[in-house]
Motif scaffolding. Sequence first.
Motif, PDB file in Angstrom:
ATOM      1  N   ALA A 132       0.739  -1.244   0.041  1.00 41.69           N
ATOM      2  CA  ALA A 132       0.027   0.106   0.035  1.00 41.69           C
ATOM      3  C   ALA A 132       1.135   1.393  -0.138  1.00 41.69           C
ATOM      4  N   TYR A 133       0.315   2.255  -0.701  1.00 42.81           N
ATOM      5  CA  TYR A 133       1.205   3.701  -0.575  1.00 42.81           C
ATOM      6  C   TYR A 133       0.143   4.516   0.282  1.00 42.81           C
ATOM      7  N   GLU A 134       0.649   4.789   1.431  1.00 40.60           N
ATOM      8  CA  GLU A 134       0.025   5.764   2.321  1.00 40.60           C
ATOM      9  C   GLU A 134      -1.471   5.156   2.649  1.00 40.60           C
ATOM     10  N   GLY A 135      -1.325   3.851   2.840  1.00 46.13           N
ATOM     11  CA  GLY A 135      -2.747   3.468   3.249  1.00 46.13           C
ATOM     12  C   GLY A 135      -3.674   2.895   2.076  1.00 46.13           C
ATOM     13  N   LYS A 136      -3.070   3.362   0.820  1.00 44.37           N
ATOM     14  CA  LYS A 136      -4.019   3.102  -0.513  1.00 44.37           C
ATOM     15  C   LYS A 136      -3.436   1.818  -1.111  1.00 44.37           C
ATOM     16  N   THR A 137      -4.224   0.716  -1.284  1.00 44.56           N
ATOM     17  CA  THR A 137      -3.823  -0.520  -1.652  1.00 44.56           C
ATOM     18  C   THR A 137      -3.184  -0.583  -3.159  1.00 44.56           C
ATOM     19  N   ALA A 138      -2.103  -0.914  -3.391  1.00 49.34           N
ATOM     20  CA  ALA A 138      -1.626  -1.045  -4.830  1.00 49.34           C
ATOM     21  C   ALA A 138      -1.542  -2.401  -5.233  1.00 49.34           C
ATOM     22  N   LEU A 139      -1.186  -3.381  -4.285  1.00 52.73           N
ATOM     23  CA  LEU A 139      -1.114  -5.017  -4.605  1.00 52.73           C
ATOM     24  C   LEU A 139      -1.947  -5.667  -3.450  1.00 52.73           C
ATOM     25  N   GLY A 177      -0.640  -5.841 -17.803  1.00 54.09           N
ATOM     26  CA  GLY A 177      -1.848  -5.229 -16.913  1.00 54.09           C
ATOM     27  C   GLY A 177      -1.831  -3.862 -17.375  1.00 54.09           C
ATOM     28  N   PRO A 178      -3.245  -3.180 -17.135  1.00 48.58           N
ATOM     29  CA  PRO A 178      -3.386  -1.992 -17.577  1.00 48.58           C
ATOM     30  C   PRO A 178      -2.692  -0.910 -16.817  1.00 48.58           C
ATOM     31  N   ASN A 179      -2.528   0.378 -17.307  1.00 47.75           N
ATOM     32  CA  ASN A 179      -2.052   1.496 -16.596  1.00 47.75           C
ATOM     33  C   ASN A 179      -2.631   1.478 -15.141  1.00 47.75           C
ATOM     34  N   GLY A 180      -1.509   1.514 -14.171  1.00 54.80           N
ATOM     35  CA  GLY A 180      -1.885   1.405 -12.550  1.00 54.80           C
ATOM     36  C   GLY A 180      -2.247   0.361 -12.100  1.00 54.80           C
ATOM     37  N   SER A 181      -2.151  -0.878 -12.889  1.00 58.75           N
ATOM     38  CA  SER A 181      -2.623  -2.118 -12.205  1.00 58.75           C
ATOM     39  C   SER A 181      -1.690  -2.657 -11.276  1.00 58.75           C
ATOM     40  N   GLY A 182      -0.450  -2.080 -11.075  1.00 57.64           N
ATOM     41  CA  GLY A 182       0.569  -2.498  -9.990  1.00 57.64           C
ATOM     42  C   GLY A 182       1.744  -3.278 -10.576  1.00 57.64           C
ATOM     43  N   LYS A 183       2.082  -3.121 -11.855  1.00 58.17           N
ATOM     44  CA  LYS A 183       3.197  -3.682 -12.286  1.00 58.17           C
ATOM     45  C   LYS A 183       4.608  -3.123 -11.856  1.00 58.17           C
ATOM     46  N   SER A 184       4.644  -1.609 -12.086  1.00 54.06           N
ATOM     47  CA  SER A 184       5.979  -1.192 -11.388  1.00 54.06           C
ATOM     48  C   SER A 184       6.120  -1.657  -9.793  1.00 54.06           C
ATOM     49  N   THR A 185       5.075  -1.219  -9.119  1.00 53.62           N
ATOM     50  CA  THR A 185       4.818  -1.636  -7.507  1.00 53.62           C
ATOM     51  C   THR A 185       5.407  -2.897  -7.341  1.00 53.62           C
ATOM     52  N   PHE A 186       4.992  -4.081  -8.340  1.00 53.53           N
ATOM     53  CA  PHE A 186       5.333  -5.502  -7.946  1.00 53.53           C
ATOM     54  C   PHE A 186       6.761  -5.788  -8.286  1.00 53.53           C
ATOM     55  N   THR A 227      14.542   0.534 -13.848  1.00 51.35           N
ATOM     56  CA  THR A 227      12.995   1.100 -13.571  1.00 51.35           C
ATOM     57  C   THR A 227      12.652   1.645 -14.793  1.00 51.35           C
ATOM     58  N   GLN A 228      11.405   2.250 -14.964  1.00 48.70           N
ATOM     59  CA  GLN A 228      10.501   2.633 -16.074  1.00 48.70           C
ATOM     60  C   GLN A 228      11.121   3.603 -16.965  1.00 48.70           C
ATOM     61  N   GLN A 229      11.772   4.480 -15.994  1.00 44.17           N
ATOM     62  CA  GLN A 229      12.437   5.955 -17.006  1.00 44.17           C
ATOM     63  C   GLN A 229      13.726   6.056 -16.275  1.00 44.17           C
ATOM     64  N   ASP A 238      11.393  -2.995 -15.957  1.00 44.77           N
ATOM     65  CA  ASP A 238       9.929  -2.170 -16.152  1.00 44.77           C
ATOM     66  C   ASP A 238       9.941  -1.796 -17.577  1.00 44.77           C
ATOM     67  N   GLU A 239       9.134  -2.206 -18.709  1.00 44.21           N
ATOM     68  CA  GLU A 239       8.866  -1.846 -19.729  1.00 44.21           C
ATOM     69  C   GLU A 239      10.223  -1.447 -20.476  1.00 44.21           C
ATOM     70  N   PRO A 240      11.313  -2.310 -20.706  1.00 46.42           N
ATOM     71  CA  PRO A 240      12.541  -2.085 -21.138  1.00 46.42           C
ATOM     72  C   PRO A 240      12.687  -1.884 -22.676  1.00 46.42           C
ATOM     73  N   VAL A 257       5.629  -5.328 -19.796  1.00 46.16           N
ATOM     74  CA  VAL A 257       5.424  -5.086 -21.206  1.00 46.16           C
ATOM     75  C   VAL A 257       4.132  -4.830 -21.476  1.00 46.16           C
ATOM     76  N   HIS A 258       3.911  -3.445 -22.320  1.00 43.58           N
ATOM     77  CA  HIS A 258       2.537  -3.498 -22.794  1.00 43.58           C
ATOM     78  C   HIS A 258       2.017  -3.994 -24.155  1.00 43.58           C
ATOM     79  N   ASP A 259       3.319  -4.530 -24.912  1.00 43.67           N
ATOM     80  CA  ASP A 259       2.832  -5.099 -26.057  1.00 43.67           C
ATOM     81  C   ASP A 259       2.525  -6.448 -25.780  1.00 43.67           C
TER      82      ASP A 259
HETATM   83  N1  LIG Z   1       4.794   6.750  -4.992  1.00 42.82           N
HETATM   84  C1  LIG Z   1       3.263   6.411  -5.155  1.00 42.82           C
HETATM   85  N2  LIG Z   1       2.401   7.010  -4.246  1.00 42.82           N
HETATM   86  C2  LIG Z   1       1.001   6.680  -4.220  1.00 42.82           C
HETATM   87  N3  LIG Z   1       0.421   5.915  -5.025  1.00 42.82           N
HETATM   88  C3  LIG Z   1       1.345   5.497  -6.056  1.00 42.82           C
HETATM   89  C4  LIG Z   1       2.814   5.391  -6.229  1.00 42.82           C
HETATM   90  N4  LIG Z   1       3.178   4.993  -7.045  1.00 42.82           N
HETATM   91  C5  LIG Z   1       1.949   4.317  -7.921  1.00 42.82           C
HETATM   92  N5  LIG Z   1       1.044   4.481  -7.015  1.00 42.82           N
HETATM   93  C6  LIG Z   1      -0.201   4.158  -7.230  1.00 42.82           C
HETATM   94  O1  LIG Z   1      -0.281   2.511  -7.406  1.00 42.82           O
HETATM   95  C7  LIG Z   1      -0.939   1.965  -8.386  1.00 42.82           C
HETATM   96  C8  LIG Z   1      -0.131   0.994  -9.108  1.00 42.82           C
HETATM   97  O2  LIG Z   1       0.750   1.861  -9.703  1.00 42.82           O
HETATM   98  P1  LIG Z   1       1.954   1.149 -10.569  1.00 42.82           P
HETATM   99  O3  LIG Z   1       2.828   2.434 -11.092  1.00 42.82           O
HETATM  100  O4  LIG Z   1       2.679  -0.137 -10.156  1.00 42.82           O
HETATM  101  O5  LIG Z   1       1.215   0.854 -12.037  1.00 42.82           O
HETATM  102  P2  LIG Z   1       1.659  -0.004 -13.226  1.00 42.82           P
HETATM  103  O6  LIG Z   1       0.685  -1.078 -13.666  1.00 42.82           O
HETATM  104  O7  LIG Z   1       3.134   0.012 -13.349  1.00 42.82           O
HETATM  105  O8  LIG Z   1       1.241   1.381 -14.384  1.00 42.82           O
HETATM  106  P3  LIG Z   1       1.784   1.649 -15.946  1.00 42.82           P
HETATM  107  O9  LIG Z   1       1.295   0.780 -16.907  1.00 42.82           O
HETATM  108  O10 LIG Z   1       0.972   3.041 -15.939  1.00 42.82           O
HETATM  109  O11 LIG Z   1       3.443   2.034 -15.780  1.00 42.82           O
HETATM  110  C9  LIG Z   1      -1.797   3.175  -9.100  1.00 42.82           C
HETATM  111  O12 LIG Z   1      -2.933   3.365  -8.640  1.00 42.82           O
HETATM  112  C10 LIG Z   1      -0.694   4.367  -8.819  1.00 42.82           C
HETATM  113  O13 LIG Z   1      -1.315   5.635  -9.041  1.00 42.82           O
END
Ligand SMILES: Nc1ncnc2c1ncn2[C@@H]1O[C@H](COP(=O)(O)OP(=O)(O)OP(=O)(O)O)[C@@H](O)[C@H]1O
Length: 252
Positions: free
Chosen positions: A7-14, A31-40, A77-79, A157-159, A189-191
Amino acid sequence: MKELSVAYEGKTALQGLSTSLPSKGLTALIGPNGSGKSTFLKTLAGLLPYSGNLILQGRELRLWRRPDLGLKVGLQTQQATFTFPFSVCDVIAMGRLPHSRSFARPHGDDVFVLEAARAVDVEDLLLRPVTALSGGEGQRVMTALLLAQDPDLFLLDEPTSALDPRQALAILALLRRLAGRGKSVIAAVHDVNHALTWADSVMALKRGRLLFHGEASAVAGPLLEEVYDTPFEAYHSKGGQTLWRASSLSSP
Ligand SMILES: Nc1ncnc2c1ncn2[C@@H]1O[C@H](COP(=O)(O)OP(=O)(O)OP(=O)(O)O)[C@@H](O)[C@H]1O
């Protein structure tokens, strides 16, 4: 991993991810944007606190000492954002830091740096400041840094997001070779066709949950539609392989 949640500040990401990652092979993370790939990927790299269990080579990840973890796990990392004008050579050599007990670069490391630069086609740029690279060149330099680190688990992450088609295929082929050498490689990957063509297995995340983890050959239209909430239609490559493209909900 068992019931892995982040979770990020209490908001669940995975939420509640339970699965086993192979000790070798190429896994595509979709997975779609925001699905949690980078977090994972960041969690697997030991960069985020988590609840549940995440066992790496028999030991809970949060118990690893950072210097030891640097030998086992590497993350691209992604960027690639470069602030300081280090040379490409110096940046790639940073990948060797976990192998060194000081900031001095051991002599033999030059071989790793050169090989890594060659593998991603940046050997002509070795003396260039990284702040003077194109986006795709910078992304390949970061892949070279990871190659120089030579961990057991490669996380990317999206190399290929900034790469032209030829360079993207070269990086995918490189990831396959790493997997063939016994490394475990996980690449977001997105493709989806890159995922299905190059990976052994696919993990699909949606809204922080694990929707699917299985063989790439088992992924087809209905799963992709569930993952991305959009219709997919099949087409065939010259070699007869079934590929998928998102089809518009409304025609252009
Ligand atoms: N540092 C952060 N602080 C708070 N919330 C975050 C942070 N990083 C990511 N999130 C949130 O966590 C969720 C998952 O984000 P994440 O970056 O893991 O998604 P993603 O699947 O990699 O997306 P994308 O395909 O757009 O790169 C999203 O709702 C995002 O807004």
